[in-house]
Scaffold this motif. Structure first.
Motif, PDB file in Angstrom:
ATOM      1  N   TYR A 116      23.908 -38.561  -6.336  1.00 36.14           N
ATOM      2  CA  TYR A 116      22.592 -38.789  -6.685  1.00 36.14           C
ATOM      3  C   TYR A 116      22.238 -38.722  -8.283  1.00 36.14           C
ATOM      4  O   TYR A 116      21.747 -39.439  -8.806  1.00 36.14           O
ATOM      5  CB  TYR A 116      21.642 -37.799  -5.908  1.00 36.14           C
ATOM      6  CG  TYR A 116      20.016 -37.652  -6.342  1.00 36.14           C
ATOM      7  CD1 TYR A 116      19.362 -38.869  -5.866  1.00 36.14           C
ATOM      8  CD2 TYR A 116      19.572 -36.871  -7.334  1.00 36.14           C
ATOM      9  CE1 TYR A 116      18.066 -38.942  -6.130  1.00 36.14           C
ATOM     10  CE2 TYR A 116      18.161 -37.187  -7.686  1.00 36.14           C
ATOM     11  CZ  TYR A 116      17.332 -37.937  -7.166  1.00 36.14           C
ATOM     12  OH  TYR A 116      16.379 -38.193  -7.412  1.00 36.14           O
ATOM     13  N   LYS A 162      23.999 -39.063   2.537  1.00 39.17           N
ATOM     14  CA  LYS A 162      22.969 -39.230   1.517  1.00 39.17           C
ATOM     15  C   LYS A 162      23.542 -39.079  -0.001  1.00 39.17           C
ATOM     16  O   LYS A 162      24.567 -38.376   0.009  1.00 39.17           O
ATOM     17  CB  LYS A 162      21.645 -38.564   1.722  1.00 39.17           C
ATOM     18  CG  LYS A 162      21.732 -37.087   1.910  1.00 39.17           C
ATOM     19  CD  LYS A 162      20.236 -36.372   1.902  1.00 39.17           C
ATOM     20  CE  LYS A 162      20.440 -34.959   1.854  1.00 39.17           C
ATOM     21  NZ  LYS A 162      19.098 -34.366   2.227  1.00 39.17           N
ATOM     22  N   THR A 163      23.113 -39.454  -0.881  1.00 34.39           N
ATOM     23  CA  THR A 163      23.706 -39.230  -2.202  1.00 34.39           C
ATOM     24  C   THR A 163      23.819 -37.883  -2.594  1.00 34.39           C
ATOM     25  O   THR A 163      24.616 -37.372  -3.294  1.00 34.39           O
ATOM     26  CB  THR A 163      23.080 -40.046  -3.317  1.00 34.39           C
ATOM     27  OG1 THR A 163      21.561 -39.762  -3.241  1.00 34.39           O
ATOM     28  CG2 THR A 163      23.272 -41.665  -3.155  1.00 34.39           C
ATOM     29  N   TYR A 207      15.047 -41.554   3.911  1.00 30.75           N
ATOM     30  CA  TYR A 207      15.372 -42.788   3.125  1.00 30.75           C
ATOM     31  C   TYR A 207      16.637 -43.320   3.791  1.00 30.75           C
ATOM     32  O   TYR A 207      17.001 -44.591   3.596  1.00 30.75           O
ATOM     33  CB  TYR A 207      15.502 -42.295   1.773  1.00 30.75           C
ATOM     34  CG  TYR A 207      14.376 -41.784   0.851  1.00 30.75           C
ATOM     35  CD1 TYR A 207      13.502 -42.880   0.657  1.00 30.75           C
ATOM     36  CD2 TYR A 207      14.354 -40.673   0.474  1.00 30.75           C
ATOM     37  CE1 TYR A 207      12.407 -42.405  -0.089  1.00 30.75           C
ATOM     38  CE2 TYR A 207      13.237 -40.220  -0.131  1.00 30.75           C
ATOM     39  CZ  TYR A 207      12.048 -41.053  -0.567  1.00 30.75           C
ATOM     40  OH  TYR A 207      11.149 -40.491  -1.116  1.00 30.75           O
ATOM     41  N   TYR A 208      17.294 -42.579   4.491  1.00 30.74           N
ATOM     42  CA  TYR A 208      18.746 -42.956   4.958  1.00 30.74           C
ATOM     43  C   TYR A 208      18.641 -43.378   6.482  1.00 30.74           C
ATOM     44  O   TYR A 208      19.817 -43.405   6.980  1.00 30.74           O
ATOM     45  CB  TYR A 208      19.739 -41.859   4.338  1.00 30.74           C
ATOM     46  CG  TYR A 208      19.908 -41.983   2.958  1.00 30.74           C
ATOM     47  CD1 TYR A 208      20.425 -42.879   2.179  1.00 30.74           C
ATOM     48  CD2 TYR A 208      18.964 -40.825   2.306  1.00 30.74           C
ATOM     49  CE1 TYR A 208      20.638 -42.797   0.747  1.00 30.74           C
ATOM     50  CE2 TYR A 208      19.061 -40.846   1.156  1.00 30.74           C
ATOM     51  CZ  TYR A 208      19.919 -41.616   0.121  1.00 30.74           C
ATOM     52  OH  TYR A 208      19.818 -41.388  -1.283  1.00 30.74           O
ATOM     53  N   CYS A 241      22.998 -47.562   2.706  1.00 31.00           N
ATOM     54  CA  CYS A 241      22.015 -47.276   1.935  1.00 31.00           C
ATOM     55  C   CYS A 241      22.530 -46.795   0.707  1.00 31.00           C
ATOM     56  O   CYS A 241      22.259 -47.095  -0.400  1.00 31.00           O
ATOM     57  CB  CYS A 241      21.025 -46.254   2.434  1.00 31.00           C
ATOM     58  SG  CYS A 241      20.075 -47.161   4.025  1.00 31.00           S
ATOM     59  N   GLU A 284      22.345 -48.092  -3.317  1.00 31.71           N
ATOM     60  CA  GLU A 284      22.030 -47.284  -4.389  1.00 31.71           C
ATOM     61  C   GLU A 284      23.095 -47.466  -5.364  1.00 31.71           C
ATOM     62  O   GLU A 284      22.587 -47.690  -6.852  1.00 31.71           O
ATOM     63  CB  GLU A 284      21.826 -46.090  -4.008  1.00 31.71           C
ATOM     64  CG  GLU A 284      20.482 -45.535  -3.149  1.00 31.71           C
ATOM     65  CD  GLU A 284      20.072 -44.202  -3.094  1.00 31.71           C
ATOM     66  OE1 GLU A 284      20.289 -43.373  -4.111  1.00 31.71           O
ATOM     67  OE2 GLU A 284      19.651 -43.860  -1.851  1.00 31.71           O
ATOM     68  N   THR A 313      18.917 -48.145  -7.538  1.00 31.61           N
ATOM     69  CA  THR A 313      17.357 -47.978  -6.623  1.00 31.61           C
ATOM     70  C   THR A 313      17.636 -47.857  -5.424  1.00 31.61           C
ATOM     71  O   THR A 313      18.598 -48.034  -4.573  1.00 31.61           O
ATOM     72  CB  THR A 313      16.668 -49.271  -6.814  1.00 31.61           C
ATOM     73  OG1 THR A 313      17.212 -50.240  -6.270  1.00 31.61           O
ATOM     74  CG2 THR A 313      16.380 -49.633  -8.379  1.00 31.61           C
ATOM     75  N   ARG A 314      16.808 -46.971  -4.532  1.00 30.21           N
ATOM     76  CA  ARG A 314      16.670 -46.586  -3.042  1.00 30.21           C
ATOM     77  C   ARG A 314      16.648 -48.085  -2.429  1.00 30.21           C
ATOM     78  O   ARG A 314      15.834 -48.873  -2.709  1.00 30.21           O
ATOM     79  CB  ARG A 314      15.547 -45.680  -2.894  1.00 30.21           C
ATOM     80  CG  ARG A 314      16.082 -44.329  -2.915  1.00 30.21           C
ATOM     81  CD  ARG A 314      15.317 -43.270  -2.107  1.00 30.21           C
ATOM     82  NE  ARG A 314      15.555 -42.070  -2.396  1.00 30.21           N
ATOM     83  CZ  ARG A 314      14.698 -41.149  -3.169  1.00 30.21           C
ATOM     84  NH1 ARG A 314      13.707 -41.491  -3.543  1.00 30.21           N
ATOM     85  NH2 ARG A 314      15.219 -39.945  -3.246  1.00 30.21           N
ATOM     86  N   THR A 315      17.352 -47.987  -1.026  1.00 26.56           N
ATOM     87  CA  THR A 315      17.260 -49.305  -0.542  1.00 26.56           C
ATOM     88  C   THR A 315      15.669 -49.382   0.017  1.00 26.56           C
ATOM     89  O   THR A 315      15.144 -50.427   0.140  1.00 26.56           O
ATOM     90  CB  THR A 315      18.130 -49.099   0.831  1.00 26.56           C
ATOM     91  OG1 THR A 315      19.438 -48.616   0.378  1.00 26.56           O
ATOM     92  CG2 THR A 315      18.273 -50.548   1.677  1.00 26.56           C
ATOM     93  N   ASP A 323      11.801 -47.524   0.147  1.00 31.06           N
ATOM     94  CA  ASP A 323      10.914 -46.500  -0.528  1.00 31.06           C
ATOM     95  C   ASP A 323       9.562 -46.633  -0.047  1.00 31.06           C
ATOM     96  O   ASP A 323       9.086 -47.869   0.298  1.00 31.06           O
ATOM     97  CB  ASP A 323      10.956 -46.617  -2.084  1.00 31.06           C
ATOM     98  CG  ASP A 323      10.840 -45.495  -2.712  1.00 31.06           C
ATOM     99  OD1 ASP A 323      10.270 -44.270  -2.052  1.00 31.06           O
ATOM    100  OD2 ASP A 323      11.220 -45.151  -3.772  1.00 31.06           O
ATOM    101  N   TRP A 379      13.640 -55.224   3.165  1.00 30.78           N
ATOM    102  CA  TRP A 379      14.483 -54.818   1.888  1.00 30.78           C
ATOM    103  C   TRP A 379      15.110 -56.025   1.204  1.00 30.78           C
ATOM    104  O   TRP A 379      15.401 -57.155   1.980  1.00 30.78           O
ATOM    105  CB  TRP A 379      15.568 -53.587   2.159  1.00 30.78           C
ATOM    106  CG  TRP A 379      16.444 -54.016   3.063  1.00 30.78           C
ATOM    107  CD1 TRP A 379      16.543 -54.327   4.293  1.00 30.78           C
ATOM    108  CD2 TRP A 379      17.858 -54.686   2.963  1.00 30.78           C
ATOM    109  NE1 TRP A 379      17.791 -54.730   4.872  1.00 30.78           N
ATOM    110  CE2 TRP A 379      18.473 -55.129   3.971  1.00 30.78           C
ATOM    111  CE3 TRP A 379      18.675 -54.986   1.558  1.00 30.78           C
ATOM    112  CZ2 TRP A 379      19.885 -55.578   4.008  1.00 30.78           C
ATOM    113  CZ3 TRP A 379      19.881 -55.364   1.555  1.00 30.78           C
ATOM    114  CH2 TRP A 379      20.395 -55.636   2.681  1.00 30.78           C
TER     115      TRP A 379
END
Length: 514
Positions: free
Chosen positions: A126, A167-168, A205-206, A228, A232, A237-239, A241, A257
């Motif tokens: 991230y 996630k990141t 988000y994921y 996802c 990024e 950018t996020r897939t 939001d 998306w």
């Protein structure tokens, strides 16, 4: 490990935590005895705080390695949350892979559980994405990340474990961009590759469409999260939001998306792979093994495997403790402090820069500059000159400014510095990969390179001569340099006035060093 073995292992760990606490290295009075001081961990800094405890970076004095102790206050947890903690230890203790955070130890101190884990000195993915500031990663770097993440996920899936929170923020990095997948607090062991989980967990988000819809899901839910993450990395950018969780779930379920990436920047094969991972139908998503077999990855897979193995072998790792034993962990409050004087200062002055989070590992001084290697393998330099005199590059910051306060050498970002040595007006340093960099004045040829940029190097320059001669140690005189290689060879160069270079080699020969 079979499911039955896993359950027996889990029960064993559970009984460990349910019984009396393991010795924490502390006497009844709360002080440390002389005997106990032999085994201790020196605190460096707090890495993060959560609702139930802290994660703190420590240096293990037994082998001088850096580790993270994750602290969990059990009396703040519900019965289910305690089971989740136990679940994480169980899973970490059976996962051994180069791209997965290593587990070393755990013990109880009254109502507090401590878990000792591998430390990654490069932050997380991230932060890495945010540091790009709009500048896209190269395709080579994206594939490097993709290979490592897919390798880690393939390993945990083969063990029958569903991560459920990829996630990141949970993908950690070393300074050499080696990836370690971590945080298994939400992971779940499934009976077989065909088993399905039902609990709705993970980071919104994921979350996969099946998670958002509250239906059964399997390993392909992790693949969606992987998609996802790579999205990024490619777009920064996020897939998905949204302003609230409900709208976010609606977007995910509807597949709302777009991926605005020019195929001139990234190959169509790489872009298509992301689309496959983010297919609404989990059956159509590839497995982690199938991702590794994709031509965009498999064409350089052997090279990537060798690179991961090499970077892992270069890392200084703590000795693995046996969870069936009763480990001793002594935590002291002693910090390493740096003092400097000279240049008109007759009394040692403590530098606050190296207080707490930037504890010093080694210090060195030149004629009018200083260098410090911290426990996190970062190099700091600064000057001590009168009248604002200009430097000649010996600080390595890319300019001739005379920085009066310690400043990190950003030009060595991504390099784990093991040792530093200072000449009169130049600096040499050695990395954990046994590479050597030099910067500063080349007046006497001390830099050891053909410097086309003039009589000085304002930024660190890699000495290619030693790429096939791994460096063990470097030492500098005012105007000469001596290097000891891992093979035991000694090289010296620079000013040979008074025969110091020849004399040095002869003395070393007589002493039996060469």
């Amino acid at each position: 490990m079979s499911l039955d073995e896993y359950e027996r292992h889990y029960a064993s760990l559970n009984s460990d935590l349910g019984g009396e606490s393991v010795a924490s290295g502390r006497s009844a009075s709360g002080t440390f005895s002389g005997e106990e001081e032999k085994l201790h961990y020196i605190p460096i800094r707090i890495l993060g705080r959560g609702a139930f405890g802290e994660a703190t970076l420590y240096r293990r004095t037994e082998d001088n390695s850096l580790v993270v102790w994750k602290e969990v206050e059990l009396n703040c947890l519900s019965e289910k949350e305690r089971r989740d903690v136990m679940n994480e230890i169980s899973i970490l203790s059976i996962l051994q892979h180069n791209n997965i955070i290593a587990y070393f130890n755990h013990f109880m101190d009254k109502d507090t559980l401590f878990i000792e884990l591998e430390y990654c000195n490069g932050g997380n993915l991230y932060d890495k994405i945010n540091q790009q500031k709009g500048e896209l990663f190269t395709e080579e770097m994206v594939i490097w990340f993709l290979y490592q993440i897919a390798s880690a996920v393939a390993h945990i899936h083969k063990a029958g474990i569903l991560h459920r929170d990829i996630k990141t923020l949970n993908i950690f990095l070393t300074k050499t961009t080696l990836i370690k997948l971590g945080d298994y607090g939400l992971a779940k062991k499934l009976d077989s590759q065909f088993a399905m989980a039902e609990t709705c967990v993970g980071t919104p988000y994921y979350m996969s469409p099946e998670l958002c819809q509250g239906v059964k899901y399997d390993f392909k839910s992790d693949i969606w999260a992987m998609g996802c993450v790579i999205f990024e990395v490619l777009t920064l950018t996020r897939t998905f939001d949204a302003t609230n969780p409900l709208n976010l779930c609606v977007k995910i379920v509807q597949g709302n998306w777009t991926m605005d990436v020019d195929d001139k920047v990234y190959s169509p094969e790489l872009i298509r792979l992301v689309y496959e991972c983010l297919d609404q139908d989990p059956v159509k998503r590839p497995s982690a093994d199938q991702i590794l077999d994709q031509p965009v990855v498999s064409c350089s897979r052997q090279e990537l495997e060798e690179r991961v193995a090499l970077l892992n072998s270069a890392m200084k790792k703590p000795k693995l403790s046996n969870v069936t034993e009763s480990p001793v962990a002594v935590v002291t409050t002693r910090y390493r402090e740096v003092y400097c004087w000279g240049g008109g200062k007759f009394t040692p002055q403590k530098l606050d820069t190296f207080k707490g989070g930037n504890s010093a590992q080694q210090v060195c001084a030149g004629e009018n500059h200083f260098a410090v290697v911290t426990v996190e393998k970062e190099l700091y330099t600064w000057a001590n000159v009168q009248g604002g005199a200009k430097m000649v590059g010996q600080l390595g910051h890319g300019d001739q400014s005379s920085y009066r306060q310690p400043k990190k050498v950003d030009c060595l970002q991504g390099k784990a510095i093991r040792q530093v040595a200072c000449g009169a007006d130049f600096t040499a340093c050695v990395t954990d990969e046994d590479q050597m960099y030099m910067f500063g004045s080349d007046y006497y040829g001390c830099l050891g390179v053909e410097n086309e940029r003039g009589p000085q190097a304002l930024e660190p320059v890699l000495l290619e001569f030693f790429e096939e001669r791994p460096v063990r140690q470097v030492s500098c005189g005012d105007n000469h340099v001596v290097v000891l290689t891992q093979r035991g060879d000694i090289y010296s160069w620079g000013c040979g006035e008074h025969g110091k270079l020849t004399l040095l080699v002869n003395v070393l020969f007589m002493l039996g060093f060469i």
